[in-house]
Write an enzyme that holds these catalytic residues in place. Structure first.
Site, PDB file in Angstrom:
ATOM      1  N   LYS A 189      13.800  16.684 -26.828  1.00 30.73           N
ATOM      2  CA  LYS A 189      15.247  16.591 -26.994  1.00 30.73           C
ATOM      3  C   LYS A 189      15.810  18.000 -26.867  1.00 30.73           C
ATOM      4  O   LYS A 189      15.501  18.873 -27.684  1.00 30.73           O
ATOM      5  CB  LYS A 189      15.558  16.009 -28.383  1.00 30.73           C
ATOM      6  CG  LYS A 189      17.004  15.976 -28.764  1.00 30.73           C
ATOM      7  CD  LYS A 189      17.867  15.137 -27.848  1.00 30.73           C
ATOM      8  CE  LYS A 189      17.473  13.687 -27.829  1.00 30.73           C
ATOM      9  NZ  LYS A 189      18.267  12.860 -26.937  1.00 30.73           N
ATOM     10  N   HIS A 325      14.774   3.809 -24.500  1.00 37.04           N
ATOM     11  CA  HIS A 325      15.445   4.737 -25.414  1.00 37.04           C
ATOM     12  C   HIS A 325      15.169   4.344 -26.869  1.00 37.04           C
ATOM     13  O   HIS A 325      14.867   3.194 -27.159  1.00 37.04           O
ATOM     14  CB  HIS A 325      16.948   4.653 -25.103  1.00 37.04           C
ATOM     15  CG  HIS A 325      17.824   5.142 -26.187  1.00 37.04           C
ATOM     16  ND1 HIS A 325      18.295   4.336 -27.207  1.00 37.04           N
ATOM     17  CD2 HIS A 325      18.333   6.372 -26.416  1.00 37.04           C
ATOM     18  CE1 HIS A 325      19.063   5.061 -28.005  1.00 37.04           C
ATOM     19  NE2 HIS A 325      19.100   6.304 -27.540  1.00 37.04           N
TER      20      HIS A 325
END
Ligand code: GKR
Ligand code: MG
Length: 430
Positions: A189, A325
């Site tokens: 991330k 996701h």
């Protein structure tokens, strides 16, 4: 078999201080746990988004759901979609591509609400006929589903991961996660530190783990087109061979430009999205512009498991890839993700999961944490989702929820409160 009751539990689960372009994770993430009781004595369960909004949306469909046959899902979708269409006609502004939680767009609320009910209904159907959910929805193409090591930059906190704000710490975090779970694909991330530090982190990960571990980076739209092209150029080698560049910037048009500029340099790094592509209408638009090559599915906001299967089919027909996701979640969500991923033939990427960031103290699945072997979760040989609720743990989650002051995720406010009082989410930041 008819649904006789809908029970909702709003719970809070501890969450480490993880960073993203949205800001900072609060000490507790919110979830809603759903139970559907039937007149035949069965209970179907699901886990979904938490806080007041998702709960109110579920409360609102109670009259439609109680008394319903859990097999009759198409009619429920039709009715929820019809009321959403009426709502959309009066909504100002249309869609935004920068909602905090993918699928948080009010215009997609019906898809999230339906998804939670659908998953609990499929659990019921599986239990009623004695089959695992993946077989109820058409049959598994794999017995175990592969997940990726989902790395975050983070502050130090009351967790075993320490502070991670540079490339060496990122490698340490990944080693720890891979050793514990056996993951074989890695996601970072990004959108948190200067892009050159994030480039260095990806390179350090490649050096440590080698090309056998595909890499993806997701700055959640923090970069301009120029910065994205710079990162794509610098990481051409690292993001190829099963990796991807995920939501580098905020719009499909921007992602199309990045793609065309990289292709002109013979750089075929694929782009994935769970921000610019969040519902079916977005997919052909993304394809036409060649903005996105891999769509991130998620049963929680794409409208449930069967919609993820439709998405799987759609992406296959359009020649696009499919991944999955995640957001902060516990074992019931993990099992829903696992069942649907097992029944999507072209889901060839390891799915995202936040699961390593949660702990046994908060797990609501009876029997404790779901086990990973070599980065994979196996479909249990049990009917339905194969997981039941630990009601004492659910009660603890409810108590935590009652004690905390917030009812909605707000990473930006958290960032201002704990890290920098002047922090704002700026897109693009770099
Ligand atoms: O948990 O901070 C986070 C993530 O940024 C999450 O909210 C995103 O939805 O994981 C997500 C993503 O892939 O964009
Ligand atoms: Mg993403």
């Amino acid at each position: 078999m008819l649904i006789s009751d809908l029970i909702l539990h709003s719970i809070a689960i501890s969450d480490p201080p993880l960073r993203s372009s949205y800001g900072l994770h609060a000490p507790f993430a919110l979830r809603t746990v759903l139970e559907l009781k039937t007149d035949s004595g069965l209970t179907g369960i699901a886990e979904t988004y938490g806080g007041d909004g998702p709960r109110a949306a579920l409360e609102a469909v109670r009259p439609r759901v109680v008394g319903m046959d859990p097999f009759q899902l198409a009619g429920l979708w039709r009715d929820l979609e019809a009321s959403a269409t009426a709502e959309a006609a009066n909504a100002p502004g249309g869609r935004s591509q920068t909602y905090l939680v993918p699928g948080e767009n009010p215009l997609d609320r019906h898809a999230r609400t339906f998804a939670a009910i659908e998953i609990a209904c499929l659990d019921l159907i599986g239990k009623a006929i004695g089959k695992p959910v993946c077989d109820v929805i058409g049959g598994r193409v794999r017995d175990e589903v592969s997940f990726s090591a989902y790395l975050f930059y983070k502050h130090g906190g009351n967790d075993p991961w320490g502070e991670v704000l540079d490339a060496p710490a990122c490698v340490r975090e990944c080693r720890q996660m891979v050793a514990q779970y056996g993951f074989r694909e890695i996601k970072l991330k990004g959108g948190v530190l200067d892009p050159d530090i994030e480039i260095a982190s990806i390179r350090a990960l490649r050096q440590e783990f080698g090309a056998a571990y595909p890499l993806r980076i997701d700055p959640n739209c923090a970069w301009s087109v120029n910065t994205s092209v710079h990162v794509g150029r610098e990481l051409k080698e690292e993001l190829s061979g099963g990796g991807y560049l995920e939501d580098p910037c905020a719009t499909l048009e921007g992602m199309a430009e990045i793609r065309h500029r990289l292709l002109a340099e013979n750089n075929h790094t694929p782009q994935a999205s769970n921000v610019a592509v969040t519902n079916f209408a977005d997919v052909p638009r993304a394809k036409e512009q060649d903005a996105v090559q891999i769509v991130l599915s998620d049963p929680h906001y794409w409208g449930g498991m069967r919609n993820v299967q439709y998405l799987s089919h759609m992406t296959r027909v359009l020649g696009m890839g499919l991944s999955m996701h995640s957001n902060s979640h516990l074992g019931v969500s993990l099992m829903a993700m696992t069942h649907v991923a097992a029944a999507c033939p072209n889901l060839t990427y390891a799915c995202d999961t936040h699961y390593p960031w949660q702990t046994a103290e908060d797990e609501i699945a009876a029997g404790g944490r779901i086990q990973f072997v070599n980065g994979c979760v196996r479909i249990p040989d049990r009917p339905g989702l194969g997981v039941e609720l630990d009601y004492d743990q659910v009660a603890r989650g409810r108590e935590r929820y009652e004690k905390i002051p917030y009812r909605k995720r707000d990473d930006e406010a958290e960032m201002r409160q704990r890290v920098d009082p002047n922090w704002r989410r700026v897109l693009p930041r770099w």
